[in-house]
Design a protein around this motif. Structure first.
Motif, mmCIF file in Angstrom:
data_model
loop_
_atom_site.group_PDB
_atom_site.id
_atom_site.type_symbol
_atom_site.label_atom_id
_atom_site.label_comp_id
_atom_site.label_asym_id
_atom_site.label_seq_id
_atom_site.Cartn_x
_atom_site.Cartn_y
_atom_site.Cartn_z
ATOM 1 N N UNK A 25 -24.052 -26.493 -62.372
ATOM 2 C CA UNK A 25 -22.915 -25.567 -62.347
ATOM 3 C C UNK A 25 -21.981 -25.889 -61.187
ATOM 4 N N UNK A 26 -22.548 -26.062 -59.998
ATOM 5 C CA UNK A 26 -21.729 -26.378 -58.826
ATOM 6 C C UNK A 26 -21.022 -27.718 -59.013
ATOM 7 N N UNK A 27 -21.735 -28.702 -59.542
ATOM 8 C CA UNK A 27 -21.130 -30.020 -59.761
ATOM 9 C C UNK A 27 -19.976 -29.949 -60.753
ATOM 10 N N UNK A 28 -20.151 -29.166 -61.812
ATOM 11 C CA UNK A 28 -19.079 -29.005 -62.775
ATOM 12 C C UNK A 28 -17.850 -28.365 -62.134
ATOM 13 N N UNK A 29 -18.066 -27.341 -61.325
ATOM 14 C CA UNK A 29 -16.931 -26.687 -60.663
ATOM 15 C C UNK A 29 -16.227 -27.623 -59.690
ATOM 16 N N UNK A 30 -16.991 -28.413 -58.952
ATOM 17 C CA UNK A 30 -16.381 -29.386 -58.032
ATOM 18 C C UNK A 30 -15.579 -30.412 -58.820
ATOM 19 N N UNK A 31 -16.151 -30.912 -59.907
ATOM 20 C CA UNK A 31 -15.454 -31.896 -60.732
ATOM 21 C C UNK A 31 -14.165 -31.298 -61.304
ATOM 22 N N UNK A 32 -14.259 -30.057 -61.785
ATOM 23 C CA UNK A 32 -13.102 -29.396 -62.375
ATOM 24 C C UNK A 32 -11.974 -29.239 -61.359
ATOM 25 N N UNK A 37 -6.831 -30.968 -58.982
ATOM 26 C CA UNK A 37 -6.061 -31.377 -57.808
ATOM 27 C C UNK A 37 -5.601 -32.832 -57.897
ATOM 28 N N UNK A 38 -6.052 -33.531 -58.915
ATOM 29 C CA UNK A 38 -5.646 -34.904 -59.126
ATOM 30 C C UNK A 38 -6.255 -35.893 -58.125
ATOM 31 N N UNK A 39 -7.425 -35.586 -57.631
ATOM 32 C CA UNK A 39 -8.072 -36.484 -56.669
ATOM 33 C C UNK A 39 -8.558 -37.748 -57.377
#
Length: 154
Positions: A25-32, A37-39
């Protein structure tokens, strides 16, 4: 005679699955958020944050289970919980032990006598009895040989 407790296999597996789920869940939110942000390095940031989160949540638990380390011990010199301290808390320092229950999960709140550095208002630490490799009544019986246990008021 000391009573020693380790993590049980089934509860360890349940905790590990929970940690993996939270990490996803945390990884998905970070990826999203990284993609929004276009990183440029969104995937790398996601992998690194997921690894850090998982190791933060589970590293000590996995190490203790793999090495079969003692998690909690009821000893003549005091109460030991590796999740709280590397030393046993002497029985004379413990003011009160209170057992709390939420469905099938048992929690032991340890209250210490107040000293000059703490107010003594809340528990010094809580011990989750559910993941241990012994039935709760066996653990409570070992504890009651040294201190009286009261039921937590809800």
């Amino acid at each position: 005679m000391a009573s020693q407790y380790r993590y049980s296999k089934t509860n360890f597996q349940r905790s590990l699955v929970t940690a993996v789920g939270l990490t996803l869940i945390v990884s998905f939110l970070v990826w999203l958020f990284a993609r929004l942000l276009g990183l440029y390095y969104a995937n790398t940031i996601t992998i690194v944050s997921g690894l850090i989160f998982f190791s933060f949540c589970s590293a000590a638990m996995i190490r203790r289970y793999a090495l079969r380390e003692i998690v909690m011990a009821v000893r003549p010199d005091g109460l030991f919980d590796a999740r709280y301290s590397s030393q046993a808390v002497p029985w004379d320092d413990i003011k009160d032990l209170r057992l709390g229950r939420a469905e099938n999960d048992f929690n032991l709140s340890v209250y210490l006598w107040p000293d000059r550095t703490s107010s003594g208002a809340g528990p010094a630490f809580d011990i989750d009895l559910s993941p241990l490799d012994a039935p709760v009544d066996q653990i409570l019986q070992a504890l009651s040989a040294y201190k009286q246990i009261s039921l937590e008021q809800t």
